[in-house]
Each structure stands twice: as structure tokens, then as C-alpha cells.
Design a protein around this motif. Structure first.
Motif, PDB file in Angstrom:
ATOM      1  N   PRO A 295       0.801  -1.246   0.000  1.00 30.91           N
ATOM      2  CA  PRO A 295       0.000   0.000   0.000  1.00 30.91           C
ATOM      3  C   PRO A 295       0.826   1.284   0.000  1.00 30.91           C
ATOM      4  N   CYS A 296       1.762   1.370  -0.941  1.00 31.26           N
ATOM      5  CA  CYS A 296       2.629   2.565  -1.025  1.00 31.26           C
ATOM      6  C   CYS A 296       1.921   3.637  -1.856  1.00 31.26           C
ATOM      7  N   THR A 297       1.898   4.875  -1.338  1.00 33.78           N
ATOM      8  CA  THR A 297       1.230   5.961  -2.057  1.00 33.78           C
ATOM      9  C   THR A 297       2.212   6.812  -2.873  1.00 33.78           C
ATOM     10  N   GLY A 298       3.505   6.481  -2.804  1.00 38.55           N
ATOM     11  CA  GLY A 298       4.489   7.239  -3.578  1.00 38.55           C
ATOM     12  C   GLY A 298       4.810   8.606  -2.991  1.00 38.55           C
ATOM     13  N   CYS A 299       4.548   8.803  -1.700  1.00 42.99           N
ATOM     14  CA  CYS A 299       4.763  10.128  -1.096  1.00 42.99           C
ATOM     15  C   CYS A 299       6.244  10.498  -1.006  1.00 42.99           C
ATOM     16  N   ASN A 300       7.101   9.479  -1.009  1.00 39.82           N
ATOM     17  CA  ASN A 300       8.555   9.677  -1.003  1.00 39.82           C
ATOM     18  C   ASN A 300       9.110  10.175   0.334  1.00 39.82           C
ATOM     19  N   TYR A 301       8.344  10.096   1.393  1.00 41.07           N
ATOM     20  CA  TYR A 301       8.870  10.497   2.701  1.00 41.07           C
ATOM     21  C   TYR A 301      10.054   9.613   3.106  1.00 41.07           C
ATOM     22  N   CYS A 302      10.147   8.421   2.494  1.00 40.68           N
ATOM     23  CA  CYS A 302      11.200   7.471   2.856  1.00 40.68           C
ATOM     24  C   CYS A 302      12.498   7.741   2.097  1.00 40.68           C
ATOM     25  N   SER A 303      12.604   8.899   1.477  1.00 42.04           N
ATOM     26  CA  SER A 303      13.800   9.180   0.670  1.00 42.04           C
ATOM     27  C   SER A 303      15.039   9.428   1.530  1.00 42.04           C
ATOM     28  N   VAL A 304      14.960   9.085   2.797  1.00 47.29           N
ATOM     29  CA  VAL A 304      16.096   9.230   3.716  1.00 47.29           C
ATOM     30  C   VAL A 304      17.071   8.056   3.588  1.00 47.29           C
ATOM     31  N   CYS A 305      16.779   7.106   2.729  1.00 44.30           N
ATOM     32  CA  CYS A 305      17.556   5.858   2.648  1.00 44.30           C
ATOM     33  C   CYS A 305      19.048   6.123   2.379  1.00 44.30           C
ATOM     34  N   PRO A 306      19.935   5.666   3.277  1.00 42.40           N
ATOM     35  CA  PRO A 306      21.368   5.906   3.056  1.00 42.40           C
ATOM     36  C   PRO A 306      21.902   5.161   1.836  1.00 42.40           C
ATOM     37  N   GLU A 307      21.200   4.098   1.435  1.00 43.86           N
ATOM     38  CA  GLU A 307      21.635   3.339   0.250  1.00 43.86           C
ATOM     39  C   GLU A 307      21.006   3.899  -1.028  1.00 43.86           C
ATOM     40  N   GLU A 308      20.248   4.959  -0.866  1.00 43.31           N
ATOM     41  CA  GLU A 308      19.589   5.629  -2.001  1.00 43.31           C
ATOM     42  C   GLU A 308      18.713   4.681  -2.822  1.00 43.31           C
ATOM     43  N   CYS A 349      13.870   4.313   6.906  1.00 43.03           N
ATOM     44  CA  CYS A 349      12.722   4.556   6.021  1.00 43.03           C
ATOM     45  C   CYS A 349      11.396   4.281   6.742  1.00 43.03           C
ATOM     46  N   GLU A 350      11.374   3.229   7.551  1.00 39.97           N
ATOM     47  CA  GLU A 350      10.108   2.829   8.189  1.00 39.97           C
ATOM     48  C   GLU A 350       9.632   3.875   9.188  1.00 39.97           C
ATOM     49  N   LYS A 351      10.592   4.575   9.801  1.00 38.13           N
ATOM     50  CA  LYS A 351      10.207   5.628  10.769  1.00 38.13           C
ATOM     51  C   LYS A 351       9.491   6.767  10.066  1.00 38.13           C
ATOM     52  N   MET A 352       9.748   6.941   8.764  1.00 36.09           N
ATOM     53  CA  MET A 352       9.176   8.064   8.028  1.00 36.09           C
ATOM     54  C   MET A 352       7.862   7.714   7.329  1.00 36.09           C
ATOM     55  N   CYS A 353       7.585   6.434   7.154  1.00 41.79           N
ATOM     56  CA  CYS A 353       6.472   6.031   6.284  1.00 41.79           C
ATOM     57  C   CYS A 353       5.100   6.283   6.918  1.00 41.79           C
ATOM     58  N   PRO A 354       4.286   7.178   6.368  1.00 44.11           N
ATOM     59  CA  PRO A 354       2.974   7.459   6.953  1.00 44.11           C
ATOM     60  C   PRO A 354       2.001   6.295   6.809  1.00 44.11           C
ATOM     61  N   GLN A 355       2.328   5.376   5.899  1.00 49.44           N
ATOM     62  CA  GLN A 355       1.448   4.211   5.720  1.00 49.44           C
ATOM     63  C   GLN A 355       1.867   3.054   6.637  1.00 49.44           C
ATOM     64  N   ASN A 356       2.886   3.298   7.452  1.00 53.92           N
ATOM     65  CA  ASN A 356       3.396   2.264   8.357  1.00 53.92           C
ATOM     66  C   ASN A 356       3.732   0.959   7.636  1.00 53.92           C
ATOM     67  N   ILE A 357       4.270   1.072   6.447  1.00 54.75           N
ATOM     68  CA  ILE A 357       4.648  -0.134   5.702  1.00 54.75           C
ATOM     69  C   ILE A 357       5.931  -0.710   6.309  1.00 54.75           C
ATOM     70  N   GLU A 358       5.921  -2.002   6.528  1.00 55.58           N
ATOM     71  CA  GLU A 358       7.144  -2.661   7.022  1.00 55.58           C
ATOM     72  C   GLU A 358       8.023  -2.886   5.788  1.00 55.58           C
ATOM     73  N   ILE A 359       8.776  -1.861   5.462  1.00 61.19           N
ATOM     74  CA  ILE A 359       9.498  -1.822   4.185  1.00 61.19           C
ATOM     75  C   ILE A 359      10.487  -2.984   4.062  1.00 61.19           C
ATOM     76  N   ARG A 360      11.210  -3.259   5.154  1.00 66.37           N
ATOM     77  CA  ARG A 360      12.201  -4.350   5.064  1.00 66.37           C
ATOM     78  C   ARG A 360      11.518  -5.699   4.868  1.00 66.37           C
ATOM     79  N   LYS A 361      10.370  -5.863   5.500  1.00 72.47           N
ATOM     80  CA  LYS A 361       9.621  -7.117   5.333  1.00 72.47           C
ATOM     81  C   LYS A 361       9.146  -7.244   3.873  1.00 72.47           C
ATOM     82  N   MET A 362       8.730  -6.107   3.318  1.00 72.42           N
ATOM     83  CA  MET A 362       8.279  -6.122   1.916  1.00 72.42           C
ATOM     84  C   MET A 362       9.440  -6.444   0.981  1.00 72.42           C
ATOM     85  N   PHE A 363      10.624  -5.931   1.304  1.00 73.35           N
ATOM     86  CA  PHE A 363      11.803  -6.247   0.483  1.00 73.35           C
ATOM     87  C   PHE A 363      12.062  -7.759   0.521  1.00 73.35           C
ATOM     88  N   LYS A 364      11.889  -8.329   1.693  1.00 75.61           N
ATOM     89  CA  LYS A 364      12.097  -9.793   1.812  1.00 75.61           C
ATOM     90  C   LYS A 364      11.068 -10.519   0.949  1.00 75.61           C
TER      91      LYS A 364
END
Ligand code: SF4
Ligand code: SF4
Length: 370
Positions: A295-308, A349-364
């Protein structure tokens, strides 16, 4: 344009508000920046057509949105519209930050006051911060000093926290929640919407098109929508159908989107859908649930990723074939596996996500799916 009461604020707002989060951009030296000329023309055209609510925030467009809105509201436009902006809760580290940030925002907007000031993206942690630093008193003081006219909040967390805020936020006049035909029981949801209305809290709806996802939903979802309606018409009419809603915010990045949205705002009012049409949305939601999309809305708040890692792009590509066809995913992003493997597991990234997506879990999940 149709106008609705805005809770107990005494204001009447246009049912369509201008969201200055996704504005037209232009590329300069490889960097996407706001296309000022186009953006100013869009905002002014919206106001000339009856829109009287312009919403921005400290973070939008990497901090450029407030400056742009300030420019758009020159030449007499400030007097024709309500102006809303939001306190960046992530930047508040002590009580004094409230005044410093509000003053900075007023300066960027180049205005004496804002009509509506919101705590941005309240969640459990941010609400604790509001209480710890006495920020409600700060809001009240800003109101008494004439820097803001009305106090509220925007929200991204679960219903329980929403109920707590409703209970504890003394002086709250309005709130902004995510709501659309898919998110009826997500975050504040319908229950939150009704609770706010019962308390006379004005309701602003954000993400009516889920970051654009409802413009082109999966075919199985689209097939359920009311006959004869475009996807945008269906999504917006669904929200205006609720009498509890005061206005919805739409990020209109082109003239065509503005024209389409204004025509729809003229057409729809509360309780104007038939029972049959309402049932279509229940079916659309069921069809969507079967797809298992991220459920990503593309808001880009997670653009803090050190790995870009361009997280929304990864999720968007994956969603193309999330339910069945992996080939579509690889066509859209051939190196998707390499991208997610770059993740260093820091969790920023997860601290910034307004949708509370477990981003690392989704990557897995993405890795495992190939
Ligand atoms: S957890 Fe991974 S994707 Fe998220 S910010 Fe850290 S490195 Fe980037
Ligand atoms: S993952 Fe979350 S923060 Fe990142 S773009 Fe999607 S919704 Fe926004």
C-alpha cells in the motif's frame, strides 16, 4: 463549486481543496524542481474557479512548496482563499521549536497568519511529543497571537490512537485523514470519520486517489466501479457522498486534472450516490484485497535511505505483478532484486512512512518471490 461547513470553525470551504504536495515539476541540472510558472498558474486558476482551501506543508517538495504557495498567493490571491500548513513534527525536538518553525513557515509563505495549522502526521510517538512539549498550549498561544486562526492535525496511525487524540486534544477544530473507497477500515477509517463528525471536528480528506493508484487500479477493481464513471469520478464521488466530509484535497499537477476535478466538484454533493453505486465500492474493495498489493502511495517520505534505494519505484514495479505475473515486474524494473539487496537494514525509512509499511519485510517478500 460546492461549499460545505467546516466543523465548528464557522468557515465554509470548497468541497475540493488544492493540495500543494504534487505540483508540476521541471528538471534543472538533473534535479526535479517545481515548475513555478505552471504551478502558480494552476493554483490561481483553481482559486479563480472557486477553490478556497490551499494546503501545503513544511516538507512538501523538499521544502519548496511553502515558498511557491506564498508566491502564488500574491496579487490579491491570499485574500481569496484559506491557507493551511503543517508543523513538521519530526523537526520538533523541544517546546521552543514550535515558535521557531511556525515563524519560519510564515516567513516562507510571506503571510501574517495561516488560517489552518496542523500537527503534521500525528501518530503514537508524535502525540506523546505533543503532550511532552506542551504543544497544544503553544497552538493556543499562536492562535491568541493571531499567527494561526484554527488548530488541527493530520493523521497516520491506527483507530485507537485517533480516538485518543480526539479525546485528549483540547481545542482541536479540524483534522485531516486518509480516506478512500479502499481505506474504509484503515487508519482512522469510517469509524474515525464518524467520531470526528460527532464532535463537530471539520474533516479534510487526503489521499482520495491513493497517490494516483486509484486513477489506474487493477482491472479487477476497475470492473466493479459504478457504470459510466471514470476511475477518478468514482473515487472522488465516493468521498463527497459522505456528509461528514468537509473537503477533499487533490494534488492537481496539470491543467487537465484541475479541469476534471473541478467539474466533478460541481457535480457531486453529499448522499448523491444510489445504493447500487455504493455497493459497487464494497465489491471493488473486495477485489482489491485479493491482489495483495503493497500500500505505497508514492509520497517519497522514505527518501532518507542511506543506500539511495528508490523505495516507491521498487514498490510500484512490484505491484504491477504482485498477485501473479512476475514477468511484468521484471519488465518494469529488471534490477529489482539487486535494488532490494542493497538494503542495509537500518530501518530509517520505516520511521518516516505514513502508511506504516514494514518496508524491510516487503523487500524480503520481493526477494522471496523470485
Ligand atoms: S532499511 Fe533499507 S531501505 Fe530502509 S532506509 Fe535503511 S537501507 Fe534504506
Ligand atoms: S514506502 Fe511509505 S514513505 Fe515510502 S513512498 Fe511509500 S508510502 Fe511513502
Amino acid at each position: 463549486m460546492k461549499y460545505r461547513e467546516f466543523g465548528k470553525t464557522g468557515c465554509k470551504v470548497s468541497s475540493l481543496g488544492f493540495g500543494a504536495m504534487r505540483m508540476p515539476t521541471v528538471e534543472i541540472d538533473g534535479k526535479k524542481v517545481i515548475d513555478e510558472e505552471k504551478a502558480i498558474a494552476l493554483i490561481r486558476r483553481a482559486i479563480d474557479s472557486g477553490v478556497n482551501y490551499v494546503d501545503t506543508a513544511y516538507f512538501y517538495h523538499d521544502g519548496e512548496s511553502e515558498c511557491l504557495v506564498g508566491k502564488a498567493l500574491k496579487d490579491g490571491y491570499r485574500e481569496k482563499t484559506y491557507l493551511a500548513t503543517k508543523l513538521p513534527m519530526g523537526h520538533v525536538k523541544c517546546a521552543e521549536d514550535f515558535d521557531r518553525l511556525l515563524d519560519e513557515q510564515l516567513s516562507k509563505l510571506d503571510v501574517e497568519y495561516v488560517d489552518f495549522y496542523l500537527f503534521h502526521a500525528l501518530n503514537r510517538d508524535h502525540w506523546e511529543k505533543v503532550k511532552e512539549f506542551g504543544l497544544i498550549e503553544k497552538m493556543k498561544k499562536a492562535k491568541a497571537d493571531g499567527k494561526i486562526r484554527h488548530m488541527g492535525f493530520s493523521f497516520h496511525d491506527d483507530l485507537e490512537i485517533f480516538e485518543t487524540i480526539m479525546e485528549e486534544y483540547d481545542g482541536c477544530e479540524f483534522c485531516q485523514i486518509q480516506f478512500n473507497y479502499l481505506d474504509t477500515d484503515y487508519q482512522a477509517g469510517i469509524e474515525g470519520l464518524r467520531l470526528a463528525a460527532e464532535k463537530g471536528i471539520g474533516l479534510v480528506i487526503m489521499e482520495p486517489l491513493l497517490g494516483g493508484g486509484l486513477v489506474a487500479p487493477h482491472e479487477s477493481v476497475k470492473a466493479c466501479l459504478p457504470e459510466g464513471m471514470s476511475t477518478v469520478e468514482a473515487a472522488l464521488s465516493y468521498i463527497w457522498n459522505y456528509p461528514e466530509v468537509s473537503l477533499l484535497l487533490s494534488g492537481m499537477g496539470t491543467e487537465e486534472q484541475l479541469t476534471e476535478n473541478m467539474a466533478l466538484a460541481d457535480k457531486y454533493e453529499a448522499s448523491s450516490l444510489t445504493k447500487e453505486q455504493e455497493n459497487c465500492f464494497i465489491e471493488a474493495k473486495k477485489a482489491h484485497a485479493k491482489l495483495g498489493l503493497i500500500p505505497c502511495t508514492g509520497c517519497n517520505y522514505c527518501s532518507v535511505c542511506p543506500e539511495e534505494i528508490a523505495i516507491p519505484e521498487v514498490f510500484s514495479a512490484f505491484n504491477l505483478g504482485a498477485s501473479e505475473d512476475r514477468r511484468k515486474v521484471k519488465e518494469a524494473m529488471p534490477d529489482i532484486e539487486d535494488r532490494v539487496r542493497k538494503c542495509a537494514d537500518c530501518g530509517a525509512c520505516e520511521k518516516m512512512c505514513p502508511q506504516n509499511i514494514e518496508i524491510r519485510k516487503m523487500f524480503k517478500r520481493i526477494r522471496d518471490s523470485f
